[in-house]
Design an enzyme around this catalytic site. Structure first.
Site, mmCIF file in Angstrom:
data_model
loop_
_atom_site.group_PDB
_atom_site.id
_atom_site.type_symbol
_atom_site.label_atom_id
_atom_site.label_comp_id
_atom_site.label_asym_id
_atom_site.label_seq_id
_atom_site.Cartn_x
_atom_site.Cartn_y
_atom_site.Cartn_z
ATOM 1 N N ASP A 1 122.948 4.022 110.030
ATOM 2 C CA ASP A 1 122.747 5.148 110.805
ATOM 3 C C ASP A 1 120.844 4.678 111.581
ATOM 4 O O ASP A 1 119.999 4.470 110.725
ATOM 5 C CB ASP A 1 122.220 6.511 110.654
ATOM 6 C CG ASP A 1 122.047 7.251 112.014
ATOM 7 O OD1 ASP A 1 120.564 6.851 113.131
ATOM 8 O OD2 ASP A 1 122.497 8.481 112.159
ATOM 9 N N ARG B 1 118.226 5.973 114.013
ATOM 10 C CA ARG B 1 118.416 6.911 114.838
ATOM 11 C C ARG B 1 116.576 7.384 114.595
ATOM 12 O O ARG B 1 115.651 8.788 114.744
ATOM 13 C CB ARG B 1 119.286 8.439 115.110
ATOM 14 C CG ARG B 1 119.774 7.514 115.755
ATOM 15 C CD ARG B 1 121.257 8.456 116.448
ATOM 16 N NE ARG B 1 121.470 8.901 114.664
ATOM 17 C CZ ARG B 1 123.141 10.496 115.208
ATOM 18 N NH1 ARG B 1 123.097 10.602 115.897
ATOM 19 N NH2 ARG B 1 124.109 10.198 113.887
#
Length: 497
Positions: A405, A407
């Site tokens: 991830d 983000r």
């Protein structure tokens, strides 16, 4: 050898050394000096704007809101750009005096405008790195190169002001609360109208409008009685929704971003420089420029109900923070829960607004967990070819992307601070990363709401079980390792000819 002769030789050597150093300095900056020497007179033109009313300039060494007139030229392009490309600039370089920018000041006048344009009439006074419009600056460049758009096009901001007022919040003047967007960005053309009228290219980084929305799933909710028509939020039986929305381009205050991500500012600048192919050398050469407009997508806020109540601690607020998933959000792919959860979040936001509260959807352009759609599809291929199971879900992503991830939700709460949100009554997300980032930002979350089981597409069970086992919030069962191995996705051969 006499003492007088020796002294004369030493003096001559010292003079020669000084001359060599001066020559080296001149060679070092010859390109920039050649270009910028022709612009010295522009700085003299703005001298009378120094210490203008309402703006402080105590050091008398920084230009405040400078503006320039156009230089006559037979060649239109030459009058827009500097004669030679300026690859980079340096602090204190001849002719370089950035417009004052004090991040975190309480008023737009004390803070100063964000000036990022590299046109000939502003390259001397830029106080930010990057370009307006994020990734869309590339399309603007193509239009300029093709002759469809003048490089010095001046936007007409008449009638572009927001239809609603986002009132200034105390968080706007806290440089630790908002580091990834310009809190004054929606009223740039109002706050800095005088500077814009005098020729300085200053553009909004936030735009607010109102609209009607039609979402098929919510139309169905109206038809089956799941949502009521109130004439204000749900406008009519056709399922038209009344909404205000704000588009936000990222504006990064680099010291604040570095602190939020717990990295050194120098390391952040170097990583940004190297991993964008060296697109922004001034990340390295201009440590005095603290603001960067990165070439990434921004976010959109969708507000259901009275926006002014978002900052009222006595008003109930329902929030869905959603990261872009084009395949599901737009085209209905069933490999994930993105669209079902987004629509469910909208439904609950509408209900909250109809009950006197406010609903808020925040939609970030972070496709494929910010790994990108190409990487996401490569991962899909690896999952389907290698056996798609919840037990190997994150491993497949890490094998391709190196990380599961990207983000990095630490910057996400800034938009909540901009809107004045201090507590969220119902948080429509199971993500621990989002939850923890909001809590760390000092915003309370009173209830977390998972997606109902009946809204989870069968093929997305792989993703959902893997996330729950990894710590995502749930009010239901948490699968163990054996159960994760049994949760498998649809194979490629199913339903394919």
């Amino acid at each position: 050898m006499s003492e007088a002769v020796l002294s004369q030789i030493l003096t001559s050597l010292a003079d020669l050394k000084a001359t060599q150093q001066l020559l080296a300095d001149k060679v070092d900056k010859i390109q920039a000096d050649t270009v910028l020497s022709k612009e010295d007179h522009l700085l003299r033109k703005v001298a009378h704007y120094h210490n203008s009313p309402g703006q402080s300039d105590s050091d008398a060494d920084t230009i405040v809101s400078p503006t320039f007139g156009s230089e006559p030229s037979d060649d239109a392009a030459a009058s827009v750009y500097t004669d030679k490309p300026v690859i980079t600039t340096y602090p204190g370089q001849k002719g370089i005096k950035p417009s004052k920018l004090n991040w975190g000041e309480a008023t737009p006048q004390a803070r100063g405008p964000i000036v990022v344009s590299r046109l000939a009439n502003s390259i001397n006074v830029r106080n930010a790195i990057g370009a307006y419009g994020g990734p869309y600056s590339i399309y603007r460049s193509l239009a300029v190169a093709m002759g469809d758009l003048p490089a010095n096009h001046k936007p007409n901001f008449e009638h572009t002001q927001p239809p609603i007022t986002i009132h200034q919040q105390p968080q706007w003047s806290d440089p630790s609360k908002i580091v990834s967007m310009d809190p004054f960005g929606h009223l740039t053309s109002q706050y800095y109208k005088a500077e814009i009228d005098k020729g300085l290219d200053i553009r909004p980084t936030i735009a607010i409008t109102r609209a009607h929305m039609i979402v098929p799933e919510l139309q169905a909710e109206v038809n089956n009685g799941g949502l009521k028509v109130d004439g204000k939020i749900m406008v009519n039986e056709a399922g038209e929704l009344n909404v205000h929305k704000a588009a936000v381009d990222p504006v990064w205050y680099l010291p604040g971003v570095a602190a939020r991500l717990n990295v050194e500012e120098d390391l952040l600048r170097r990583a940004l420089f190297e991993n964008t192919g060296g697109m922004y050398p001034e990340l390295i050469t201009r440590p005095d420029l603290k603001v960067f407009l990165p070439p990434i997508g921004g976010l959109t806020c969708y507000i259901f109900g009275n926006h002014e109540l978002l900052s009222d601690p006595n008003t109930r607020v329902t929030v869905r923070v959603h990261d872009e998933c084009n395949g599901s959000d737009v085209f209905g792919s069933d490999i994930c829960t993105c669209r079902p959860y987004l629509v469910y979040g909208m439904k609950e936001c509408i209900k909250e607004a109809q009950n006197g509260g406010v609903g808020l959807i925040i939609y970030f352009r972070k496709e494929g967990r910010a790994l990108g759609e190409v990487t996401k599809y490569l991962v899909y291929n690896a999952r389907k070819r290698g056996g798609d199971s919840a037990a190997k879900y994150f491993q497949r992503t890490e094998n391709v992307a190196g990380v599961k991830d990207m983000r990095f939700q630490a910057l996400m709460p800034d938009v909540l601070h901009w809107l004045g949100v201090t507590k969220i009554d119902r948080f429509m997300s199971m993500s621990n990363m989002k939850h923890d980032a909001i809590i760390d930002a000092g915003i309370k979350i009173l209830e977390r709401v998972p997606i109902p089981d009946d809204l989870i597409p069968p093929d997305s069970k792989v993703e959902m079980d893997a996330k729950i086992a990894a710590g995502y919030f749930t009010t239901g069962h948490i699968p163990d390792a054996e159960e994760l191995c049994r949760t498998v996705g649809r194979g490629w051969q199913e339903f394919h000819q």
